[in-house]
Each structure stands twice: as structure tokens, then as C-alpha cells.
Design a protein around this motif. Structure first.
Motif, short mmCIF file in Angstrom:
data_model
loop_
_atom_site.label_atom_id
_atom_site.label_comp_id
_atom_site.label_asym_id
_atom_site.label_seq_id
_atom_site.Cartn_x
_atom_site.Cartn_y
_atom_site.Cartn_z
N LEU A 141 0.83 -1.21 0.00
CA LEU A 141 0.00 0.00 0.00
C LEU A 141 0.86 1.25 0.00
CD1 LEU A 141 -2.78 1.32 0.21
CD2 LEU A 141 -2.63 1.09 2.70
N VAL A 142 1.94 1.23 0.81
CA VAL A 142 2.85 2.38 0.85
C VAL A 142 3.49 2.60 -0.51
CG1 VAL A 142 5.03 3.21 1.81
CG2 VAL A 142 3.30 2.23 3.33
N ARG A 143 3.91 1.50 -1.17
CA ARG A 143 4.50 1.62 -2.51
C ARG A 143 3.51 2.24 -3.49
NH1 ARG A 143 7.24 -3.29 -1.26
NH2 ARG A 143 5.47 -4.52 -2.01
N GLU A 144 2.26 1.77 -3.42
CA GLU A 144 1.25 2.30 -4.34
C GLU A 144 1.02 3.78 -4.07
OE1 GLU A 144 -2.16 -0.11 -3.74
OE2 GLU A 144 -1.33 -1.88 -4.73
N ARG A 145 0.90 4.14 -2.77
CA ARG A 145 0.67 5.55 -2.43
C ARG A 145 1.88 6.40 -2.82
NH1 ARG A 145 -3.60 5.93 1.32
NH2 ARG A 145 -5.21 4.55 0.45
N THR A 146 3.08 5.84 -2.64
CA THR A 146 4.29 6.59 -3.00
C THR A 146 4.30 6.89 -4.49
OG1 THR A 146 5.55 5.57 -1.19
CG2 THR A 146 6.81 6.57 -2.99
N VAL A 147 3.94 5.89 -5.29
CA VAL A 147 3.87 6.10 -6.74
C VAL A 147 2.86 7.19 -7.07
CG1 VAL A 147 3.19 5.04 -8.93
CG2 VAL A 147 4.64 3.77 -7.33
N GLU A 148 1.72 7.15 -6.37
CA GLU A 148 0.69 8.17 -6.60
C GLU A 148 1.20 9.56 -6.23
OE1 GLU A 148 -2.67 6.96 -4.36
OE2 GLU A 148 -3.08 5.17 -5.56
N VAL A 149 1.89 9.64 -5.07
CA VAL A 149 2.40 10.94 -4.62
C VAL A 149 3.45 11.47 -5.59
CG1 VAL A 149 3.75 12.08 -2.81
CG2 VAL A 149 1.87 10.56 -2.19
N VAL A 150 4.37 10.56 -6.01
CA VAL A 150 5.42 10.98 -6.94
C VAL A 150 4.81 11.47 -8.24
CG1 VAL A 150 7.33 10.15 -8.34
CG2 VAL A 150 7.20 9.52 -5.92
N GLU A 151 3.80 10.74 -8.74
CA GLU A 151 3.16 11.14 -9.98
C GLU A 151 2.45 12.48 -9.82
OE1 GLU A 151 1.97 11.14 -13.90
OE2 GLU A 151 3.49 9.95 -12.86
N ALA A 152 1.78 12.65 -8.68
CA ALA A 152 1.10 13.93 -8.44
C ALA A 152 2.11 15.07 -8.34
CB ALA A 152 0.27 13.84 -7.16
N GLN A 153 3.24 14.78 -7.67
CA GLN A 153 4.28 15.80 -7.56
C GLN A 153 4.86 16.14 -8.93
OE1 GLN A 153 5.08 17.54 -5.08
NE2 GLN A 153 6.96 18.55 -5.72
N ARG A 154 5.05 15.11 -9.75
CA ARG A 154 5.58 15.36 -11.10
C ARG A 154 4.61 16.23 -11.90
NH1 ARG A 154 5.06 14.07 -16.09
NH2 ARG A 154 3.20 12.83 -15.66
N GLU A 155 3.31 15.94 -11.76
CA GLU A 155 2.33 16.74 -12.48
C GLU A 155 2.31 18.18 -11.98
OE1 GLU A 155 -1.34 14.70 -11.99
OE2 GLU A 155 -0.81 13.03 -13.32
N ARG A 156 2.48 18.36 -10.65
CA ARG A 156 2.51 19.72 -10.12
C ARG A 156 3.74 20.47 -10.61
NH1 ARG A 156 0.22 17.28 -5.40
NH2 ARG A 156 2.28 16.88 -4.53
N VAL A 157 4.87 19.77 -10.66
CA VAL A 157 6.10 20.41 -11.15
C VAL A 157 5.94 20.80 -12.62
CG1 VAL A 157 8.53 20.01 -11.70
CG2 VAL A 157 7.62 19.31 -9.47
N GLU A 158 5.39 19.89 -13.41
CA GLU A 158 5.18 20.20 -14.82
C GLU A 158 4.24 21.39 -14.97
OE1 GLU A 158 6.56 18.98 -17.63
OE2 GLU A 158 7.93 17.99 -16.25
N SER A 159 3.19 21.41 -14.15
CA SER A 159 2.26 22.54 -14.20
C SER A 159 2.96 23.84 -13.82
CB SER A 159 1.07 22.28 -13.27
OG SER A 159 0.20 23.38 -13.23
N LEU A 160 3.80 23.77 -12.79
CA LEU A 160 4.54 24.95 -12.36
C LEU A 160 5.50 25.42 -13.45
CD1 LEU A 160 5.32 27.00 -10.18
CD2 LEU A 160 6.94 25.31 -9.27
N LYS A 161 6.14 24.47 -14.14
CA LYS A 161 7.05 24.84 -15.22
C LYS A 161 6.31 25.57 -16.33
CE LYS A 161 9.91 21.70 -16.70
NZ LYS A 161 10.43 20.39 -17.11
N HIS A 162 5.15 25.05 -16.70
CA HIS A 162 4.37 25.71 -17.76
C HIS A 162 3.92 27.10 -17.31
CE1 HIS A 162 4.56 22.24 -20.27
NE2 HIS A 162 3.77 21.49 -19.51
N PHE A 163 3.49 27.19 -16.04
CA PHE A 163 3.04 28.48 -15.52
C PHE A 163 4.18 29.48 -15.51
CE2 PHE A 163 2.63 31.30 -11.82
CZ PHE A 163 1.44 31.96 -12.13
N ALA A 164 5.35 29.04 -15.02
CA ALA A 164 6.51 29.94 -14.96
C ALA A 164 6.94 30.38 -16.35
CB ALA A 164 7.66 29.25 -14.22
#
Length: 389
Positions: A141-164
Motif C-alpha cells: 500500500l505504501v509503494r502504491e501511495r508513494t507512486v501516486e504521490v510521486v506522480e502527483a508531484q511530477r504533475e505539479r512540477v510540470e504545471s509549475l514549469k508551464h506556468f513559470a
């Protein structure tokens, strides 16, 4: 009665096995062996016993030898072993427990005692197995949640890059227009007039703002891409070339290098940029004269800090400049912190982003520099580490 648990009885005396069968046959499936070799074979076969009652005093292979072999085999090491023996000295019991036995029953056996001990250790085994299953499920479960968090963080970073990037574009265009008009006004204003002074101030501030937008855009774009195996020496050489080109006075930088050859797995583009920022800082703060940059690298580059981790390669870059005031040293990696008359204070902030956030490393800045040559004198050391290939 449904007999779901299996017990292996091991004793070279058939009458002893008969007694234990009478005590346990109504509750468990029973297997029997009269020597050590056969006991090991039965223990490793299916159905795998849930518990072993093992005699100590057997000809050939003793119970102690059998227990030792059971505990050294991954297939049987988790099966509880209860010694059944006429030996009742404390040292004998201690020896059996050291070998991995779960309990000790002395002969002549008492059926109620055997039943109680067997039930206790089977319950303990079942509890351990249930706990292991729960731990495995939790880890998954932790591995699955970690993957989800990493993916969400990656999406946020990509969104921030586009915004910047969009913000930089929107800001840079009017800033360049303001700077251009200020320059035009400066050329047309009477020399030495207050209007010329105002135009020059506007032009300089527009250039500073344009530089700030560029630095922020570069910081946001520092997300690591593909990692490749790269020679450390090549990274450092490329970074020094970039630093010399940036300051425009390559002859000012003298380098003393002691790098242990190694391959690191990094995003070469951003690591070269980070190392170059450190060298540029040394040149900018080193005055107008020659600056000596001492570079050491390897597993022992910085004993006592993160770079000493054998899975990482430590690099220490030490200059012979004036050093950094201890009062401001804790803030030198903060965004927009600078003591320079020009610049926006993002150099070491970008280094920290590359080393710590993108490569999971450690960054430390020390002043006076911690090199054997300086022996506590002036200068600044930047210590960092990168993942070995």
C-alpha cells in the motif's frame, strides 16, 4: 475434526513417538521420523510441518545438529522447534535455545504439558504469519501511495514549469519594451540632465528584472530528465569551461584537482550547471585577482558527512577567497539572498535544487574552507554528493 496443522515428531525411540501420537493425534496431522536425516527431508517436503517436536539424544545426527540445519535452511528456518529430551541441565537448555529452538520439554513427557506448549507455539507462529501478511500488505500500500504521490508531484512540477514559462514570457516582453524605450529616451535626453539619470535608472532596473525572470525560469526548468552514466572528471571539466566562459576572464581561475575516477548516474546538463555556479561564485567573490579552486572527489572526499556514503560520490570545492561571514552563512542557499551589488541570489539555490531535490544528495557550505592546506584560514568550501553508477 478438521486437522489443519501438521506436526513432525522426531525421536529414535518408537515408544516415545507413540506417546506423543496419543497426546496429539486428535487435534493435528502428524508426521514421524526416527533419525535426523529423514527428519530434515520430511521438514523440507510438502506438506511442510507447522511445528517440530525434536529429540536431542539421537545416534548419528543429534537433535542439536538437526536444529542447526533446520535454522540454516531458508525453507525450514521459520518452523518452530521444541526439544524433547531427558537432559534437564540449564546449560543444555540454553544451548538448544541458542540454536534457535522455541521451547524445551523434559522427559518423561506429560501429555497436557505437550498439548499446551504445542498450542502456544502454533498460536505464536500463526500470529507472526498474520503480522507478516499485514506488513507485506502495508508495504504494498505504501509503494502504491508513494507512486501516486510521486506522480502527483511530477504533475505539479510540470504545471509549475508551464506556468513559470508563460509568466516569464508575459513579463519579459513588456520589460524589454520598457528597457528599450528607456534606452531610446537616454539617447535623446541631454547628457547629464535629470531626465537622463531617470532613463538610466529605468533601463538598469528593467535589465535587472529581465535577469530575475531568466533566473526564475531556469530554476523551475531544473527538473532532472534522463539519467546517464557520466565520468566525474568530464562533468567537472565541462563545468569549469562554462564558468570561465561566463565570467569572461578564464585566466583568473586556477584549479587544483584531485578527483578519484568514477562513474556517476546523473542528469549531466543540470549537474554541469550546478558545478559551474559554484566556480562562478568563487570568481565573483574572489575580487579582481587570481582565484584558486581546489577540487577533491571520491568516497573519502569529505569524511563524516553524506559524501562518505559508499553509494555516493562526494565532491568538495574550496576557494581561497575572503570567505563568508558566519552570520549569513546559514542563508546562502535561500532564494534571492545575495550580498552582491548585482545579481539576484539564485546561484546556490539552483545548486541545492540540483543536488538535493533532483539527485537525492547532500549540500553543505562551510567557511572558512575545510581544507588541509588552509588549516582553518579564509575561503569557502561547498560539499556535495552525487549517486554512483
Amino acid at each position: 475434526m478438521n486437522k489443519t496443522e501438521t506436526i513432525l515428531l522426531v525421536d529414535d525411540q518408537p515408544e516415545n513417538i507413540t506417546i506423543m501420537i496419543e497426546a496429539l493425534h486428535s487435534q493435528y496431522t502428524l508426521l514421524a521420523a526416527t533419525d535426523g536425516a529423514f527428519a530434515l527431508e520430511r521438514a523440507a517436503s510438502e506438506p511442510r510441518p507447522d511445528l517440530i517436536l525434536l529429540d536431542v539424544m539421537m545416534p548419528g545426527m543429534s537433535g542439536h545438529d538437526v536444529c542447526s540445519r533446520l535454522k540454516s535452511n531458508p525453507a525450514t528456518q521459520d518452523i518452530p522447534v521444541i526439544f524433547v529430551t531427558s537432559l534437564d541441565a540449564p546449560d543444555d537448555e540454553a544451548r538448544g535455545l541458542r540454536l534457535g529452538a522455541s521451547d524445551y520439554i523434559t522427559k518423561p513427557i506429560s501429555p497436557p504439558v505437550v498439548q499446551a506448549r504445542v498450542r502456544t507455539h502454533l498460536d505464536l507462529k500463526r500470529a507472526r504469519e498474520q503480522l507478516q501478511r499485514q506488513n507485506t500488505a502495508l508495504e504494498e500500500l505504501v509503494r502504491e501511495r508513494t507512486v501516486e504521490v510521486v506522480e502527483a508531484q511530477r504533475e505539479r512540477v510540470e504545471s509549475l514549469k508551464h506556468f513559470a514559462a508563460a509568466m516569464a514570457h508575459q513579463i519579459r516582453n513588456p520589460v524589454m519594451s520598457i528597457g528599450g524605450m528607456a534606452g531610446l529616451l537616454l539617447r535623446r535626453a541631454p547628457e547629464g540632465s535629470r531626465l537622463a539619470d531617470y532613463a538610466e535608472a529605468v533601463r538598469e532596473d528593467s535589465l535587472r528584472l529581465e535577469s530575475l525572470v531568466g533566473d526564475v525560469s531556469e530554476y523551475v526548468s531544473l527538473s532532472a530528465g534522463a539519467f546517464h552514466e557520466v565520468r566525474v572528471e568530464g562533468l567537472v571539466e565541462a563545468a569549469l569551461a562554462r564558468a570561465r566562459e561566463a565570467v569572461g576572464e578564464p585566466e583568473r581561475l586556477r584549479v587544483e584537482s584531485a578527483l578519484q575516477p568514477a562513474l556517476v548516474r546523473v542528469d549531466e546538463r543540470i549537474v554541469v550547471m550546478a558545478l559551474a555556479e559554484i566556480a562562478i561564485n568563487a570568481l565573483e567573490f574572489g575580487g579582481n585577482g587570481e582565484v584558486c579552486l581546489s577540487i577533491r572527489g571520491g568516497a573519502e572526499a569529505a569524511p563524516g558527512w553524506g559524501g562518505a556514503d559508499r553509494a555516493r560520490y562526494g565532491i568538495q570545492l574550496s576557494d581561497d577567497g575572503p570567505g563568508i561571514d558566519g552570520a549569513i552563512l546559514p542563508y546562502v542557499t535561500d532564494p534571492f539572498f545575495t550580498t552582491k551589488a548585482r545579481g539576484v541570489g539564485m546561484g546556490l539555490t539552483k545548486v541545492k535544487r540540483v543536488v538535493c531535490d533532483e539527485h537525492g544528495g547532500t549540500l553543505r557550505v562551510e567557511s572558512p574552507a575545510t581544507t588541509s592546506e588552509k588549516d582553518g584560514g579564509q575561503g569557502t568550501s561547498v560539499l556535495l554528493d552525487l549517486p554512483l553508477a
